[in-house]
Scaffold this motif. Structure first.
Motif, PDB file in Angstrom:
ATOM      1  N   MET A  41       0.954  -1.238  -0.060  1.00 32.05           N
ATOM      2  CA  MET A  41      -0.306  -0.026  -0.017  1.00 32.05           C
ATOM      3  C   MET A  41       0.817   1.139   0.060  1.00 32.05           C
ATOM      4  N   LYS A  42       0.504   2.288  -0.677  1.00 27.49           N
ATOM      5  CA  LYS A  42       1.341   3.451  -0.839  1.00 27.49           C
ATOM      6  C   LYS A  42       1.369   4.249   0.456  1.00 27.49           C
ATOM      7  N   ASN A  43       2.283   4.994   0.953  1.00 27.62           N
ATOM      8  CA  ASN A  43       2.203   5.813   1.801  1.00 27.62           C
ATOM      9  C   ASN A  43       1.042   6.797   1.851  1.00 27.62           C
ATOM     10  N   GLU A  44       0.747   7.539   0.910  1.00 30.47           N
ATOM     11  CA  GLU A  44      -0.389   8.387   0.642  1.00 30.47           C
ATOM     12  C   GLU A  44      -1.428   7.732   0.946  1.00 30.47           C
ATOM     13  N   ILE A  45      -1.908   6.415   0.516  1.00 34.10           N
ATOM     14  CA  ILE A  45      -3.096   6.034   0.741  1.00 34.10           C
ATOM     15  C   ILE A  45      -3.324   5.535   2.146  1.00 34.10           C
ATOM     16  N   LYS A  46      -2.052   4.833   2.734  1.00 37.35           N
ATOM     17  CA  LYS A  46      -2.102   4.682   4.084  1.00 37.35           C
ATOM     18  C   LYS A  46      -2.372   5.863   4.992  1.00 37.35           C
ATOM     19  N   GLN A  47      -2.045   7.026   4.870  1.00 35.88           N
ATOM     20  CA  GLN A  47      -2.233   8.349   5.386  1.00 35.88           C
ATOM     21  C   GLN A  47      -3.821   8.548   5.286  1.00 35.88           C
ATOM     22  N   LYS A  48      -4.121   8.522   4.141  1.00 32.58           N
ATOM     23  CA  LYS A  48      -5.814   8.849   3.864  1.00 32.58           C
ATOM     24  C   LYS A  48      -6.440   7.526   4.601  1.00 32.58           C
ATOM     25  N   ALA A  49      -6.146   6.547   4.669  1.00 32.65           N
ATOM     26  CA  ALA A  49      -6.878   5.287   5.339  1.00 32.65           C
ATOM     27  C   ALA A  49      -6.892   5.740   6.831  1.00 32.65           C
ATOM     28  N   ARG A  50      -5.602   6.144   7.382  1.00 35.24           N
ATOM     29  CA  ARG A  50      -5.639   6.514   8.994  1.00 35.24           C
ATOM     30  C   ARG A  50      -6.547   7.576   9.251  1.00 35.24           C
ATOM     31  N   GLU A  51      -6.521   8.546   8.355  1.00 33.49           N
ATOM     32  CA  GLU A  51      -7.401   9.743   8.462  1.00 33.49           C
ATOM     33  C   GLU A  51      -8.851   9.393   8.602  1.00 33.49           C
ATOM     34  N   TYR A  52      -9.297   8.618   7.649  1.00 35.23           N
ATOM     35  CA  TYR A  52     -10.555   7.942   7.372  1.00 35.23           C
ATOM     36  C   TYR A  52     -11.074   7.040   8.649  1.00 35.23           C
ATOM     37  N   TYR A  53     -10.208   6.258   9.248  1.00 32.64           N
ATOM     38  CA  TYR A  53     -10.316   5.434  10.249  1.00 32.64           C
ATOM     39  C   TYR A  53     -10.771   6.286  11.470  1.00 32.64           C
ATOM     40  N   LEU A  54      -9.715   7.344  11.810  1.00 35.03           N
ATOM     41  CA  LEU A  54      -9.985   8.225  13.028  1.00 35.03           C
ATOM     42  C   LEU A  54     -11.203   8.964  12.839  1.00 35.03           C
ATOM     43  N   ASN A  55     -11.503   9.539  11.761  1.00 38.94           N
ATOM     44  CA  ASN A  55     -12.606  10.651  11.612  1.00 38.94           C
ATOM     45  C   ASN A  55     -13.892   9.578  11.470  1.00 38.94           C
ATOM     46  N   GLU A  56     -13.900   8.498  10.821  1.00 42.34           N
ATOM     47  CA  GLU A  56     -15.271   8.021  10.366  1.00 42.34           C
ATOM     48  C   GLU A  56     -15.481   6.686  11.262  1.00 42.34           C
ATOM     49  N   VAL A  57     -14.477   5.908  11.198  1.00 38.00           N
ATOM     50  CA  VAL A  57     -14.865   4.446  11.942  1.00 38.00           C
ATOM     51  C   VAL A  57     -14.876   4.636  13.356  1.00 38.00           C
ATOM     52  N   ILE A  58     -13.958   5.396  14.065  1.00 39.55           N
ATOM     53  CA  ILE A  58     -14.126   5.502  15.374  1.00 39.55           C
ATOM     54  C   ILE A  58     -15.130   6.275  15.908  1.00 39.55           C
ATOM     55  N   PRO A  86      -9.620  14.162  -4.786  1.00 42.15           N
ATOM     56  CA  PRO A  86      -8.851  14.600  -6.248  1.00 42.15           C
ATOM     57  C   PRO A  86      -7.813  13.600  -6.541  1.00 42.15           C
ATOM     58  N   LEU A  87      -7.697  13.512  -8.021  1.00 40.67           N
ATOM     59  CA  LEU A  87      -6.635  12.390  -8.534  1.00 40.67           C
ATOM     60  C   LEU A  87      -5.349  12.719  -8.107  1.00 40.67           C
ATOM     61  N   CYS A  88      -5.196  14.095  -7.939  1.00 41.56           N
ATOM     62  CA  CYS A  88      -3.473  14.431  -7.368  1.00 41.56           C
ATOM     63  C   CYS A  88      -3.178  13.908  -6.230  1.00 41.56           C
ATOM     64  N   ASP A  89      -4.451  13.895  -5.226  1.00 44.99           N
ATOM     65  CA  ASP A  89      -4.222  13.283  -3.852  1.00 44.99           C
ATOM     66  C   ASP A  89      -3.908  11.686  -3.483  1.00 44.99           C
ATOM     67  N   ARG A  90      -4.356  11.164  -4.924  1.00 42.95           N
ATOM     68  CA  ARG A  90      -4.067   9.680  -4.887  1.00 42.95           C
ATOM     69  C   ARG A  90      -2.971   9.264  -5.498  1.00 42.95           C
ATOM     70  N   LEU A  91      -2.274  10.097  -5.910  1.00 43.58           N
ATOM     71  CA  LEU A  91      -0.812   9.669  -6.444  1.00 43.58           C
ATOM     72  C   LEU A  91       0.496   9.591  -5.679  1.00 43.58           C
ATOM     73  N   THR A  92       1.454   8.775  -5.844  1.00 43.81           N
ATOM     74  CA  THR A  92       2.644   8.807  -5.154  1.00 43.81           C
ATOM     75  C   THR A  92       3.227  10.034  -5.248  1.00 43.81           C
ATOM     76  N   ALA A  93       4.387  10.359  -4.529  1.00 44.47           N
ATOM     77  CA  ALA A  93       5.191  11.467  -4.723  1.00 44.47           C
ATOM     78  C   ALA A  93       6.114  11.322  -6.179  1.00 44.47           C
ATOM     79  N   ALA A  94       6.473   9.971  -6.495  1.00 46.45           N
ATOM     80  CA  ALA A  94       7.231   9.677  -7.693  1.00 46.45           C
ATOM     81  C   ALA A  94       5.973  10.164  -8.848  1.00 46.45           C
TER      82      ALA A  94
END
Length: 98
Positions: free
Chosen positions: A1-18, A44-52
């Protein structure tokens, strides 16, 4: 899993799941996964891209912008349209000053 997606997943978990969703059974976990995937796809698509990937898209945009200055007049419209398409797909914010 890409770091950007991991971060978004953490944010979603903290904001929505909990704070809302309960995932205490199989159906609950399925609902959490589906709602998380929907939340990710609404970014937005640019938020789903890796840094590379962002750097490759920025490089293409930069290259096309510089090529435009040296283009034959008959190619101007094609290059301008390509630049416009890239900006509309990835968002002009991706190409702004950082």
């Amino acid at each position: 899993m890409k770091n950007e997606i991991k971060q978004k997943a953490r944010e979603y978990y903290l904001n929505e799941v909990i704070n809302g969703d309960t995932c205490d059974d199989k159906d609950g976990w399925t609902d959490c996964f589906v709602s998380g995937a929907k939340a990710l796809m609404q970014l937005p698509l640019c938020d789903r891209l890796t840094a590379a990937e962002k750097e490759r898209v920025k490089g293409l945009h930069y290259h096309l912008t510089n090529v435009l200055a040296y283009c034959h007049p008959s190619a101007d419209k094609i290059v301008e349209a390509t630049i416009h398409d890239i900006e509309s797909i990835f968002g002009k914010e991706l190409f702004g000053e950082e």
